[in-house]
Design a protein around this motif. Structure first.
Motif, PDB file in Angstrom:
ATOM      1  N   PRO A  92       1.903  31.336  39.919  1.00 23.07           N
ATOM      2  CA  PRO A  92       1.661  31.993  38.642  1.00 23.07           C
ATOM      3  C   PRO A  92       0.586  31.300  37.806  1.00 23.07           C
ATOM      4  O   PRO A  92       0.372  30.088  37.901  1.00 23.07           O
ATOM      5  CB  PRO A  92       3.020  31.879  37.943  1.00 23.07           C
ATOM      6  N   LEU A  93      -0.089  32.100  37.008  1.00 26.14           N
ATOM      7  CA  LEU A  93      -0.924  31.623  35.922  1.00 26.14           C
ATOM      8  C   LEU A  93      -0.731  32.610  34.777  1.00 26.14           C
ATOM      9  O   LEU A  93      -0.013  33.607  34.909  1.00 26.14           O
ATOM     10  CB  LEU A  93      -2.402  31.503  36.337  1.00 26.14           C
ATOM     11  N   THR A  94      -1.357  32.334  33.649  1.00 30.23           N
ATOM     12  CA  THR A  94      -1.228  33.220  32.498  1.00 30.23           C
ATOM     13  C   THR A  94      -2.599  33.535  31.924  1.00 30.23           C
ATOM     14  O   THR A  94      -3.395  32.622  31.693  1.00 30.23           O
ATOM     15  CB  THR A  94      -0.369  32.572  31.386  1.00 30.23           C
ATOM     16  N   LEU A  95      -2.879  34.799  31.746  1.00 24.22           N
ATOM     17  CA  LEU A  95      -4.006  35.238  30.929  1.00 24.22           C
ATOM     18  C   LEU A  95      -3.512  36.403  30.086  1.00 24.22           C
ATOM     19  O   LEU A  95      -3.013  37.394  30.618  1.00 24.22           O
ATOM     20  CB  LEU A  95      -5.222  35.657  31.759  1.00 24.22           C
ATOM     21  N   HIS A  96      -3.603  36.246  28.770  1.00 25.92           N
ATOM     22  CA  HIS A  96      -3.145  37.295  27.870  1.00 25.92           C
ATOM     23  C   HIS A  96      -4.250  38.339  27.716  1.00 25.92           C
ATOM     24  O   HIS A  96      -5.316  38.050  27.168  1.00 25.92           O
ATOM     25  CB  HIS A  96      -2.745  36.711  26.519  1.00 25.92           C
ATOM     26  N   VAL A  97      -3.960  39.530  28.230  1.00 30.36           N
ATOM     27  CA  VAL A  97      -4.955  40.599  28.292  1.00 30.36           C
ATOM     28  C   VAL A  97      -5.183  41.165  26.898  1.00 30.36           C
ATOM     29  O   VAL A  97      -4.238  41.556  26.212  1.00 30.36           O
ATOM     30  CB  VAL A  97      -4.492  41.717  29.246  1.00 30.36           C
ATOM     31  N   GLY A  98      -6.439  41.230  26.495  1.00 34.09           N
ATOM     32  CA  GLY A  98      -6.788  41.803  25.202  1.00 34.09           C
ATOM     33  C   GLY A  98      -7.272  43.234  25.332  1.00 34.09           C
ATOM     34  O   GLY A  98      -7.486  43.742  26.442  1.00 34.09           O
ATOM     35  N   LEU A  99      -7.465  43.901  24.215  1.00 37.88           N
ATOM     36  CA  LEU A  99      -7.927  45.289  24.247  1.00 37.88           C
ATOM     37  C   LEU A  99      -9.358  45.411  24.725  1.00 37.88           C
ATOM     38  O   LEU A  99      -9.804  46.494  25.071  1.00 37.88           O
ATOM     39  CB  LEU A  99      -7.802  45.917  22.855  1.00 37.88           C
ATOM     40  N   GLY A 100     -10.078  44.302  24.745  1.00 41.46           N
ATOM     41  CA  GLY A 100     -11.443  44.343  25.253  1.00 41.46           C
ATOM     42  C   GLY A 100     -11.528  44.858  26.682  1.00 41.46           C
ATOM     43  O   GLY A 100     -12.579  45.337  27.113  1.00 41.46           O
ATOM     44  N   THR A 101     -10.408  44.774  27.405  1.00 46.49           N
ATOM     45  CA  THR A 101     -10.410  45.266  28.775  1.00 46.49           C
ATOM     46  C   THR A 101     -10.666  46.768  28.837  1.00 46.49           C
ATOM     47  O   THR A 101     -11.088  47.304  29.866  1.00 46.49           O
ATOM     48  CB  THR A 101      -9.069  44.921  29.469  1.00 46.49           C
ATOM     49  N   PHE A 102     -10.420  47.500  27.723  1.00 49.70           N
ATOM     50  CA  PHE A 102     -10.645  48.943  27.707  1.00 49.70           C
ATOM     51  C   PHE A 102     -11.966  49.324  27.027  1.00 49.70           C
ATOM     52  O   PHE A 102     -12.327  50.487  27.007  1.00 49.70           O
ATOM     53  CB  PHE A 102      -9.500  49.649  26.972  1.00 49.70           C
ATOM     54  N   ARG A 103     -12.638  48.352  26.449  1.00 50.68           N
ATOM     55  CA  ARG A 103     -13.855  48.681  25.712  1.00 50.68           C
ATOM     56  C   ARG A 103     -14.989  48.976  26.675  1.00 50.68           C
ATOM     57  O   ARG A 103     -15.250  48.213  27.608  1.00 50.68           O
ATOM     58  CB  ARG A 103     -14.227  47.531  24.769  1.00 50.68           C
ATOM     59  N   PRO A 104     -15.710  50.058  26.447  1.00 48.52           N
ATOM     60  CA  PRO A 104     -16.819  50.388  27.343  1.00 48.52           C
ATOM     61  C   PRO A 104     -18.000  49.442  27.136  1.00 48.52           C
ATOM     62  O   PRO A 104     -18.136  48.813  26.080  1.00 48.52           O
ATOM     63  CB  PRO A 104     -17.196  51.818  26.919  1.00 48.52           C
ATOM     64  N   VAL A 105     -18.804  49.331  28.165  1.00 49.01           N
ATOM     65  CA  VAL A 105     -20.049  48.575  28.044  1.00 49.01           C
ATOM     66  C   VAL A 105     -21.065  49.489  27.377  1.00 49.01           C
ATOM     67  O   VAL A 105     -21.430  50.532  27.922  1.00 49.01           O
ATOM     68  CB  VAL A 105     -20.552  48.124  29.431  1.00 49.01           C
ATOM     69  N   THR A 106     -21.509  49.118  26.202  1.00 48.07           N
ATOM     70  CA  THR A 106     -22.426  49.971  25.442  1.00 48.07           C
ATOM     71  C   THR A 106     -23.881  49.584  25.635  1.00 48.07           C
ATOM     72  O   THR A 106     -24.782  50.365  25.329  1.00 48.07           O
ATOM     73  CB  THR A 106     -22.084  49.934  23.941  1.00 48.07           C
ATOM     74  N   ALA A 107     -24.137  48.377  26.118  1.00 47.39           N
ATOM     75  CA  ALA A 107     -25.515  47.954  26.366  1.00 47.39           C
ATOM     76  C   ALA A 107     -26.066  48.679  27.595  1.00 47.39           C
ATOM     77  O   ALA A 107     -25.315  49.110  28.476  1.00 47.39           O
ATOM     78  CB  ALA A 107     -25.570  46.445  26.570  1.00 47.39           C
ATOM     79  N   ASP A 108     -27.370  48.822  27.661  1.00 45.24           N
ATOM     80  CA  ASP A 108     -28.003  49.434  28.833  1.00 45.24           C
ATOM     81  C   ASP A 108     -28.040  48.474  30.006  1.00 45.24           C
ATOM     82  O   ASP A 108     -27.898  48.874  31.164  1.00 45.24           O
ATOM     83  CB  ASP A 108     -29.434  49.883  28.497  1.00 45.24           C
ATOM     84  N   SER A 109     -28.226  47.207  29.706  1.00 43.43           N
ATOM     85  CA  SER A 109     -28.299  46.187  30.744  1.00 43.43           C
ATOM     86  C   SER A 109     -27.036  45.339  30.729  1.00 43.43           C
ATOM     87  O   SER A 109     -26.512  44.984  29.659  1.00 43.43           O
ATOM     88  CB  SER A 109     -29.514  45.281  30.522  1.00 43.43           C
ATOM     89  N   ILE A 110     -26.538  45.017  31.909  1.00 44.86           N
ATOM     90  CA  ILE A 110     -25.345  44.187  32.036  1.00 44.86           C
ATOM     91  C   ILE A 110     -25.530  42.875  31.289  1.00 44.86           C
ATOM     92  O   ILE A 110     -24.623  42.376  30.614  1.00 44.86           O
ATOM     93  CB  ILE A 110     -25.042  43.921  33.521  1.00 44.86           C
ATOM     94  N   GLU A 111     -26.707  42.297  31.388  1.00 45.92           N
ATOM     95  CA  GLU A 111     -26.947  40.977  30.801  1.00 45.92           C
ATOM     96  C   GLU A 111     -26.878  40.987  29.275  1.00 45.92           C
ATOM     97  O   GLU A 111     -26.776  39.925  28.653  1.00 45.92           O
ATOM     98  CB  GLU A 111     -28.294  40.446  31.268  1.00 45.92           C
ATOM     99  N   GLU A 112     -26.946  42.168  28.670  1.00 45.62           N
ATOM    100  CA  GLU A 112     -26.889  42.265  27.212  1.00 45.62           C
ATOM    101  C   GLU A 112     -25.466  42.455  26.692  1.00 45.62           C
ATOM    102  O   GLU A 112     -25.232  42.447  25.475  1.00 45.62           O
ATOM    103  CB  GLU A 112     -27.756  43.441  26.725  1.00 45.62           C
TER     104      GLU A 112
END
Length: 352
Positions: free
Chosen positions: A206-226
């Motif tokens: 086991p490990l723990t990572l508390h999942v935040g709502l950011g997991t559902f947020r879309p990528v709004t930048a055109d480039s991944i690096e942004e």
């Protein structure tokens, strides 16, 4: 070496809405399992109950034991009686939480919101961007017991059906309270399947990572690096770190259950070069071109188009292989997202 696509639109795919699973299956292990060779792109169609066919004695399943909070609260402003909805995101200090608020414009610093006829009260102490607020809670008793009584599960926005059994949005090994969303790859496991894994000699770490709502947020930048990645809290105990080192030393393979387990392990490997006891906040962003050093296999659900999670699984294989697997899953009518079916992404030498 694969060509690396950094345009977000290169991670898009067509997904019929009817393939978005709205409710969990009665039997967790009856979900379908698409087994993907990450090097060749070869595909097998199985069921999740067959997943142990691809693990050997001495291998490890790394699971995220974070437990989803019933973090959605419905209350009323003390001064006006106006309805207010809170979605708790993370605790920042004793009795102080960051939350999303609807309607945000009605809640300002000093506003007091009451829940359960005053059983729980929250005073807004700070305004944050994007409808966020920081609240200090006042109550008698134990906060989490009150939250269990008054709160509801914060299901993802693409799930519109009511969940009859709240525990179906928890893994069977959930222990550490703190997530705003479930680590959904683990929803397919039952106690019986985990016991069968142990009997086979597969270690459960086991490990723990508390999942935040950011997991559902879309990528709004055109480039991944942004893109700016959200930050989430993680912990790996010394016992788990030692177990992971032992698996590696003895030639076993490490299978991450979910992208949250993957991000935790890769954060630790990036920062320390080995599996060591660690805790803190990670905003690691894994996409093609970022080398994964911690894992040998990945169990994961099917993710949203153009999401950071599709980019992560593409980094573990290639974009072309992953998108071909996704198109195959659509054609074969697999169920997508949180309550949907699963993938097992392996290396050539582990495909049976």
């Amino acid at each position: 070496m694969q060509d690396i696509q950094l345009n977000v639109n290169d991670y898009d795919f067509e997904l019929p809405e009817e393939l978005i699973a709205q409710v969990p299956l009665l039997d967790r292990t009856s979900s379908r399992l698409l087994v993907l060779d990450r090097q060749t792109g070869d595909i097998e169609h199985r069921h999740f109950r067959d997943v142990l066919d691809y693990l050997n004695e001495g291998d490890a399943l790394v699971v995220n034991d974070s437990r989803v909070l019933p973090a959605r609260l419905f209350g009323a402003k003390q001064e006006t009686g106006g309805k207010v909805e809170l979605l708790l995101l993370k605790q920042t200090e004793d009795d102080v939480w960051e939350a999303l608020v609807k309607p945000a414009k009605k809640v300002r610093v000093g506003s007091i919101v009451e829940f359960g006829d005053g059983l729980l009260r929250a005073e807004c102490v700070e305004e944050l961007p994007e409808g966020g607020r920081r609240f200090k809670f006042d109550y008698d008793g134990i906060f989490y017991e009150i939250l269990d009584e008054l709160g509801t599960m914060p299901l993802p926005p693409y799930i519109r059906e009511q969940l009859d059994d709240q525990d179906r949005y928890q893994t069977v090994y959930a222990r550490e309270r703190g997530s705003a969303a479930a680590p959904t790859a683990g929803l397919h496991f039952t106690e019986e399947l985990l016991e069968a894994a142990k009997v086979k000699g597969v270690r459960l770490i086991p490990l723990t990572l508390h999942v935040g709502l950011g997991t559902f947020r879309p990528v709004t930048a055109d480039s991944i690096e942004e893109h700016t990645m959200h930050s989430e809290y993680f912990e790996l105990s010394e016992a788990s770190a030692a177990a992971l080192r032992d698996v590696r030393t003895n030639g076993g393979r490490i299978f991450a259950v979910g992208t949250t387990s993957t991000r935790t392990l890769e954060t630790i490997m990036r920062d320390h070069g080995d599996f060591v006891e660690s805790s803190g906040w990670t905003d690691i962003f894994i996409y093609p071109g970022v080398e994964l050093k911690a894992i040998d296999g990945l169990i994961t659900n099917f993710h949203l188009p153009k999401s950071t999670l599709v980019m992560l699984v593409s980094a573990f294989s290639t974009r072309d292989i992953i998108l071909h697997a996704y198109r195959t899953a659509v054609a074969e009518r697999y169920r997508f997202f949180s309550f949907g079916d699963a993938m097992l992404i392996t290396r050539k030498e582990v495909t049976k």
